[in-house]
Design a protein around this motif. Sequence first.
Motif, PDB file in Angstrom:
ATOM      1  N   ILE A 150       0.863  -1.183   0.000  1.00  0.00           N
ATOM      2  CA  ILE A 150       0.000   0.000   0.000  1.00  0.00           C
ATOM      3  C   ILE A 150       0.895   1.226   0.000  1.00  0.00           C
ATOM      4  CG2 ILE A 150      -1.793   1.260   1.243  1.00  0.00           C
ATOM      5  CD1 ILE A 150      -2.593  -1.492   2.471  1.00  0.00           C
ATOM      6  N   THR A 151       0.733   2.030  -1.026  1.00  0.00           N
ATOM      7  CA  THR A 151       1.534   3.230  -1.172  1.00  0.00           C
ATOM      8  C   THR A 151       0.697   4.275  -1.909  1.00  0.00           C
ATOM      9  OG1 THR A 151       3.703   4.061  -1.901  1.00  0.00           O
ATOM     10  CG2 THR A 151       2.604   2.498  -3.350  1.00  0.00           C
ATOM     11  N   MET A 152       1.184   5.464  -1.998  1.00  0.00           N
ATOM     12  CA  MET A 152       0.444   6.511  -2.680  1.00  0.00           C
ATOM     13  C   MET A 152       0.134   6.082  -4.127  1.00  0.00           C
ATOM     14  SD  MET A 152       1.279  10.550  -2.566  1.00  0.00           S
ATOM     15  CE  MET A 152       2.311  10.760  -3.982  1.00  0.00           C
ATOM     16  N   ALA A 153      -1.103   6.234  -4.543  1.00  0.00           N
ATOM     17  CA  ALA A 153      -1.545   5.766  -5.860  1.00  0.00           C
ATOM     18  C   ALA A 153      -0.692   6.323  -6.990  1.00  0.00           C
ATOM     19  CB  ALA A 153      -3.018   6.114  -6.070  1.00  0.00           C
ATOM     20  N   THR A 158       5.590   4.269 -11.789  1.00  0.00           N
ATOM     21  CA  THR A 158       6.770   5.132 -11.925  1.00  0.00           C
ATOM     22  C   THR A 158       8.005   4.255 -12.092  1.00  0.00           C
ATOM     23  OG1 THR A 158       7.271   5.254  -9.564  1.00  0.00           O
ATOM     24  CG2 THR A 158       5.723   6.908 -10.454  1.00  0.00           C
ATOM     25  N   GLY A 159       9.049   4.829 -12.650  1.00  0.00           N
ATOM     26  CA  GLY A 159      10.280   4.083 -12.853  1.00  0.00           C
ATOM     27  C   GLY A 159      10.844   3.542 -11.554  1.00  0.00           C
ATOM     28  N   PHE A 160      10.858   4.373 -10.525  1.00  0.00           N
ATOM     29  CA  PHE A 160      11.411   3.907  -9.248  1.00  0.00           C
ATOM     30  C   PHE A 160      10.578   2.769  -8.671  1.00  0.00           C
ATOM     31  CE2 PHE A 160      11.755   4.310  -4.541  1.00  0.00           C
ATOM     32  CZ  PHE A 160      13.006   3.719  -4.444  1.00  0.00           C
ATOM     33  N   ARG A 169       1.679  -6.690  -5.483  1.00  0.00           N
ATOM     34  CA  ARG A 169       0.280  -6.304  -5.681  1.00  0.00           C
ATOM     35  C   ARG A 169       0.119  -4.908  -5.095  1.00  0.00           C
ATOM     36  NH1 ARG A 169      -2.901  -9.898  -2.518  1.00  0.00           N
ATOM     37  NH2 ARG A 169      -1.035 -10.211  -1.308  1.00  0.00           N
ATOM     38  N   HIS A 170      -0.055  -3.917  -5.945  1.00  0.00           N
ATOM     39  CA  HIS A 170      -0.157  -2.517  -5.515  1.00  0.00           C
ATOM     40  C   HIS A 170      -1.600  -2.178  -5.114  1.00  0.00           C
ATOM     41  CE1 HIS A 170       3.835  -1.137  -6.788  1.00  0.00           C
ATOM     42  NE2 HIS A 170       3.703  -2.031  -7.738  1.00  0.00           N
TER      43      HIS A 170
END
Length: 173
Positions: A150-153, A158-160, A169-170
């Motif tokens: 779970i991270t900022m949408a 993004t490349g990083f 699984r984002h």
Amino acid sequence: MTHDEPILPAYGSGCVTELIPALLEPPDEIGAGSIVGPEIVDAPSVVVLVLDGLGWNQLQERATIAPTLASMAGGSVTTVAPSTTATALTSISTGTAPGRHGVVGYRIDVEGEVLNALRWTTPRGDARQRIVPGEFQPEPAFLGQRPLVITMAGFEGTGFTMAHLADVRHRGW
């Protein structure tokens, strides 16, 4: 707390590089020097919360600001060198040192261009096609397992993120 000498990474004995391997492939016996205890290894599920830039000593010195977090069991671990966000997050997710995964700083010389690792850009702009994240950083995240991250949408794609969190699984917030 101040130190007269720099604190070096304690690879093999309390560094952030050991966290994910200890959780996903714990040894049969957890020793005194382990980065995680048996109560964590034997838990049915674990949440890894990364608060970039917050160290154990800082948390203890400001326990009144975050009393619940500060009251949890634990202790200090070392980070990697250099201790940049890009380098440390990649080391946490891959369980490897910067020399192995290749994200060796915030800005990295790649074939004469300076790659901003967090933005995955060079002075020529978006570098995802020229510096392919999965080729630049080939170590699998989370030992090849696919945990929920779970991270900022806005970070997904993004490349990083493709370099240090490939194949997870984002879930964006």
